[in-house]
Design a protein around this motif. Structure first.
Motif, short mmCIF file in Angstrom:
data_model
loop_
_atom_site.label_atom_id
_atom_site.label_comp_id
_atom_site.label_asym_id
_atom_site.label_seq_id
_atom_site.Cartn_x
_atom_site.Cartn_y
_atom_site.Cartn_z
N GLY A 161 -24.38 126.99 -19.35
CA GLY A 161 -24.43 128.16 -20.23
C GLY A 161 -23.07 128.54 -20.79
O GLY A 161 -22.96 128.92 -21.96
N LYS A 162 -22.04 128.42 -19.97
CA LYS A 162 -20.69 128.74 -20.43
C LYS A 162 -20.22 127.75 -21.50
O LYS A 162 -19.59 128.13 -22.48
CB LYS A 162 -19.71 128.75 -19.26
CG LYS A 162 -19.89 129.93 -18.34
CD LYS A 162 -18.88 129.89 -17.21
CE LYS A 162 -19.09 131.06 -16.26
NZ LYS A 162 -18.13 131.04 -15.15
N VAL A 163 -20.55 126.48 -21.30
CA VAL A 163 -20.18 125.47 -22.29
C VAL A 163 -20.92 125.75 -23.60
O VAL A 163 -20.32 125.72 -24.68
CB VAL A 163 -20.49 124.04 -21.79
CG1 VAL A 163 -20.30 123.01 -22.89
CG2 VAL A 163 -19.61 123.69 -20.59
N PRO A 183 -23.77 115.82 -28.71
CA PRO A 183 -24.76 115.08 -27.94
C PRO A 183 -24.91 115.67 -26.53
O PRO A 183 -23.93 116.14 -25.94
CB PRO A 183 -24.17 113.67 -27.86
CG PRO A 183 -23.18 113.59 -28.97
CD PRO A 183 -22.65 114.98 -29.15
N GLN A 184 -26.13 115.61 -25.99
CA GLN A 184 -26.37 116.15 -24.65
C GLN A 184 -25.44 115.58 -23.58
O GLN A 184 -24.94 116.34 -22.75
CB GLN A 184 -27.83 115.93 -24.24
CG GLN A 184 -28.78 116.91 -24.87
CD GLN A 184 -30.17 116.81 -24.29
OE1 GLN A 184 -30.34 116.61 -23.10
NE2 GLN A 184 -31.17 116.97 -25.15
N PRO A 185 -25.19 114.27 -23.57
CA PRO A 185 -24.30 113.76 -22.52
C PRO A 185 -22.90 114.40 -22.56
O PRO A 185 -22.29 114.63 -21.53
CB PRO A 185 -24.22 112.26 -22.80
CG PRO A 185 -25.49 111.95 -23.52
CD PRO A 185 -25.77 113.17 -24.36
N ILE A 186 -22.43 114.69 -23.76
CA ILE A 186 -21.11 115.33 -23.89
C ILE A 186 -21.18 116.75 -23.33
O ILE A 186 -20.28 117.19 -22.61
CB ILE A 186 -20.65 115.35 -25.36
CG1 ILE A 186 -20.56 113.93 -25.92
CG2 ILE A 186 -19.34 116.12 -25.51
CD1 ILE A 186 -19.66 112.99 -25.17
N TYR A 233 -23.14 117.86 -21.02
CA TYR A 233 -23.17 117.76 -19.56
C TYR A 233 -21.82 117.33 -18.99
O TYR A 233 -21.39 117.82 -17.95
CB TYR A 233 -24.27 116.80 -19.09
CG TYR A 233 -25.63 117.43 -19.11
CD1 TYR A 233 -25.92 118.52 -18.30
CD2 TYR A 233 -26.63 116.94 -19.94
CE1 TYR A 233 -27.18 119.10 -18.30
CE2 TYR A 233 -27.89 117.52 -19.95
CZ TYR A 233 -28.15 118.60 -19.13
OH TYR A 233 -29.40 119.17 -19.14
N PHE A 234 -21.15 116.42 -19.66
CA PHE A 234 -19.84 115.98 -19.17
C PHE A 234 -18.87 117.15 -19.09
O PHE A 234 -18.09 117.26 -18.15
CB PHE A 234 -19.26 114.86 -20.05
CG PHE A 234 -17.95 114.35 -19.53
CD1 PHE A 234 -17.92 113.41 -18.51
CD2 PHE A 234 -16.75 114.82 -20.03
CE1 PHE A 234 -16.71 112.95 -17.99
CE2 PHE A 234 -15.53 114.37 -19.52
CZ PHE A 234 -15.52 113.43 -18.51
#
Length: 108
Positions: A4-6, A57-60, A62-63
């Protein structure tokens, strides 16, 4: 850093408001607020919509949420060495330089 913070930092980085993002993903501002506060995890469809609007992108996404607490002890030294550079690189690729975002992700 929490997902959420990201998301919230990327909303600001894109010059959007939570109201605008909520409207563009078809969610209420309350639902988006709950995602940002971490009280509700977005389903895959909602997260996909958020990523498309934020152009990340979702992976970014999450990273950028990974912190030292997520790393096995035997890999921590490598993480500490590589993560700040990788996160900085990804932030530069997915938008204009953002000191606030850079500082937030480097704290983790």
């Amino acid at each position: 850093m929490e997902l959420g913070k990201v998301i919230n930092l990327l909303i600001k980085k894109r010059g959007l408001t939570q109201v605008e993002l909520a409207s563009r993903i078809g969610k209420s501002t309350t639902a988006l607020s709950q995602i940002i506060k971490g009280t509700y995890n977005p389903n895959p469809d909602t997260l996909d919509k958020i990523c498309k609007v934020l152009d990340v992108p979702q992976p970014i996404l999450y990273f950028l949420t990974i912190s030292e607490d997520d790393i096995p002890t035997d890999k921590l030294e490598l993480y500490r060495m590589l993560a700040p550079s990788i996160k900085d690189f990804l932030i530069k690729i997915f938008g204009e330089e953002s000191v606030e975002l850079k500082e937030e992700v480097s704290l983790n």
